[in-house]
Design an enzyme around this catalytic site. Sequence first.
Site, short mmCIF file in Angstrom:
data_model
loop_
_atom_site.label_atom_id
_atom_site.label_comp_id
_atom_site.label_asym_id
_atom_site.label_seq_id
_atom_site.Cartn_x
_atom_site.Cartn_y
_atom_site.Cartn_z
N LYS A 297 0.71 14.58 1.03
CA LYS A 297 -0.60 14.87 0.44
C LYS A 297 -0.75 16.37 0.11
O LYS A 297 -1.70 16.78 -0.54
CB LYS A 297 -1.73 14.41 1.36
CG LYS A 297 -1.78 12.87 1.50
CD LYS A 297 -2.88 12.42 2.45
CE LYS A 297 -2.87 10.94 2.73
NZ LYS A 297 -3.47 10.14 1.63
N LYS B 83 -8.71 14.20 3.71
CA LYS B 83 -7.85 13.01 3.77
C LYS B 83 -6.96 13.19 4.99
O LYS B 83 -6.96 14.25 5.60
CB LYS B 83 -7.01 12.87 2.49
CG LYS B 83 -6.28 14.14 2.07
CD LYS B 83 -5.58 13.99 0.73
CE LYS B 83 -6.55 14.06 -0.45
NZ LYS B 83 -6.59 12.88 -1.26
N ARG B 84 -6.18 12.17 5.36
CA ARG B 84 -5.25 12.34 6.47
C ARG B 84 -4.29 13.50 6.17
O ARG B 84 -3.94 13.74 5.01
CB ARG B 84 -4.46 11.04 6.70
CG ARG B 84 -5.29 9.93 7.35
CD ARG B 84 -5.85 10.35 8.71
NE ARG B 84 -4.82 10.43 9.72
CZ ARG B 84 -4.57 9.49 10.63
NH1 ARG B 84 -5.29 8.39 10.68
NH2 ARG B 84 -3.61 9.65 11.53
N HIS C 13 0.79 -1.23 0.00
CA HIS C 13 0.00 0.00 0.00
C HIS C 13 0.82 1.28 0.00
O HIS C 13 0.24 2.36 0.00
CB HIS C 13 -0.93 0.03 1.21
CG HIS C 13 -2.14 -0.81 1.07
ND1 HIS C 13 -3.28 -0.38 0.43
CD2 HIS C 13 -2.40 -2.08 1.49
CE1 HIS C 13 -4.19 -1.34 0.46
NE2 HIS C 13 -3.68 -2.38 1.10
N LYS D 247 -14.43 8.51 -5.08
CA LYS D 247 -15.74 8.87 -4.51
C LYS D 247 -16.21 10.20 -5.08
O LYS D 247 -17.38 10.36 -5.45
CB LYS D 247 -15.64 8.94 -2.98
CG LYS D 247 -15.44 7.58 -2.34
CD LYS D 247 -14.93 7.66 -0.90
CE LYS D 247 -14.42 6.28 -0.48
NZ LYS D 247 -13.63 6.31 0.75
N THR E 210 -8.56 6.63 -2.75
CA THR E 210 -9.92 6.17 -3.05
C THR E 210 -10.92 7.32 -2.88
O THR E 210 -11.99 7.30 -3.49
CB THR E 210 -10.34 4.99 -2.14
OG1 THR E 210 -10.00 5.30 -0.79
CG2 THR E 210 -9.65 3.71 -2.55
#
Length: 843
Positions: free
Chosen positions: A575, A569-570, A378, A681, A677
């Site tokens: 990110k 998101k985290r 992952h 969505k 993911t």
Amino acid sequence: MATPLTDSERRKQISVRGIAGLGDVAEIKRSFNRHLHFTLVKDRNVATPRDYYFALAHTVRDHLVGRWIRTQQYYYEKDPKRIHYLSLEFYMGRTLQNTMINLGLQNTCDEAIYQLGLDLEELEDIEEDAGLGNGGLGRLAACFLDSMASLGLAAYGYGIRYEFGIFNQKISSGWQVEEADDWLRYGNPWEKARPEFMLPVHFYGRVEHTAQGAKWLDTQIVLAMPYDTPVPGYKNNTVNTMRLWSAKAPNDFNLQEFNVGDYIQAVLDRNLAENISRVLYPNDNFFEGKELRLKQEYFVVAATLQDIIRRFKSSKFGCRDPVRTSFETFPEKVAIQLNDTHPALAIPELMRILVDVEKLIWEKAWDVTVQTCAYTNHTVLPEALERWSVHMFEKLLPRHLEIIYEINRRHLDRISAMYPGDWDRLKRMSLIEEGDPKRINMAHLCVVGSHAVNGVARIHSEIVKNTVFKDFYDIEPEKFQNKTNGITPRRWLLLCNPGLADVIAEKIGEEFLTDLYQLKKLLNFIDDDTFIRDVAKVKQENKLKFSAYLEGEYKVKINLDSIFDIQVKRIHEYKRQLLNCLHIITFYNRIKKDPNKQYVPRTVMIGGKAAPGYHMAKMIIKLITSVADIVNNDPVVGERLKVIYLENYRVSLAEKVVPAADLSEQISTAGTEASGTGNMKFMLNGALTIGTMDGANVEMAEEAGEENLFIFGMRVKDVEAMDKTGYNAREYYDRIPELKQVMDQISSGYFSPKQTDLFKDVVNMLMNHDRFKVFADYEAYISSQEKVNDLYKNPKEWTKKVIKNIAGSGKFSSDRTIAEYAREIWGVEPSDVKIPPPNEPRE
């Protein structure tokens, strides 16, 4: 402002939920009242809203149980190959609405609850999220369980029943504060304790080698108590099981040692054993080498493998006695999927059972193990890869350390036979990393001990083959596969966005819910003005509903004409929430510089949790909230820009956020986000993506057409080239006036007037050691955001792109992902067999 339709009102109008089949409303009411009076309220005269929720949950559960029992009987008789999905995280969210949808009960319950004078949505909101995961990995596991049941696979999810899940996040004076998530305090109506399947798990002790083989002696025992949760497929009467283990101290725990009489202390020490399942480690993409975490990883694996072997030995039609003694057929009947390296100990544990307990010769045991296990990678971030100290292993799992050494010896013998004298290669490929301390590389253990290794998006799987596991790929290329992640369209369209599901169903029927590729048919309506209007109207209703929620929660007035620009998101440097933040400040500065110009208004929402020990992530949250304070209170800016930090982002909040988004921010540095993911969505729910060519964004651009996303910035090859030449942040700072202004404001205390050097660590990181090269993509990002504004001025063209994105999102169903795992890794075929419901006789 028009008041939004409630979901209840909208459901009354909705065809996709099969209004015709309203079912037996009277029966649901009877069942509800029975549970309310006899199960819950008993001696009290008054029922609370929570009592109503539990009464409804028990009513719906009654419909599950018969199907659950029948499904398990069906598996027992048919004896299919069983899939065991091992994960330390299952981020399930809420269960009630999802269960009603999958059983086809939603309308019946809605009508029954309405007739009883209650509001279904209010009851749904009482349920606690089951937050037994950190982010993408745990939520993926939840989507996979839904798809495995919907595809009729005999599948089991195995994990830990954490007493406290992912912490609740409070924002206090702009800082993240963590609170324990006591999600079980009112009980959990969806689980069933199964004490009759309680199993012992061993720790510590010593190994003795005898003529009969190795013996693991003087161990400390902890009991694993299973709690089963039913997992219903979509309208196929299949109900699979998620089995989560809870740690229990045996009754004689520590009492033997306390014959001197400190009985009280001995009983209190039971907590030491039971701490194993107390709390979820809250790190996402970061490895923390704590002994308790290693105990958790072994605990779930040891209990699960005993369970799998018990079922393997006894599952033969018409016979309850153990009938399988030979393990020859084990890989034909059992598949074990390791969700990342957290359950990697399944490999040495299965070897221990086969060699020490079942007395197979090593070679045969190894063959069975490799054919049974498969591993999903992952992440490629080095700080996320698990490397356990040999010293800790030796103390906690002495026999497993010996087995890993033996696996490694044979593995290295094989490599040195293939590459004589290539000592560098041996060092790179060893399961044991020399150094102080010596460490076990769990990813290497997974690769060597599995017959299949997969990444979770095409670009990620290529990186895995070309860099992280290149040496392994060179010798066994056939082992490596790609399985691009997906999301379940039941929760992430039908449940969270009924309005859009209905507009789609009116055009193409309802089959898209089990075959998401059907959405391609929407391209036939790309120029249909009515359809374009309907899609835009649903988005506007979702924005209205979400802004009503936000106004209630945050007391902010939301401009409904603004772009809802969302990054949830985290919080992590890779990110790049900071890049988003730089754009917010840049836009703010432009408004301040030229307040009379026409701007496309924006509401920027950022949400997500920072790991409690991750200083930089917590500083990023503080920076965003500080910028929000200045921007939201500046009269010059007014309605044109609002910044909201969405507190305590979780599954149930995502279900509200995702349908309301116009713009989805997926802006990680190319080569760092394995898949994502959330991106899927948003795409499915009619948001346009601004993103880098990273993770699944690449395939989204391929499916919808790159011109229908806002793709910007460096590609993987550009990042690699920059790593070679060196990244110099100051060069961008000196060259780009708007970037310089933003950075000077942050460092001078413009956004933190009471503490001017508050953000010095953020500034220092961005200027001097930014691994994720935020400035390198700044210009491209700002110019991409300008393209967003230009398109948003033309609502019809915007909505056409939205429709192209929805039409292109078929690939990103977890049904497709799971069908690929089934055929290409597990060797089973999805089934559309509909098990007869409990009220019909079986053949």
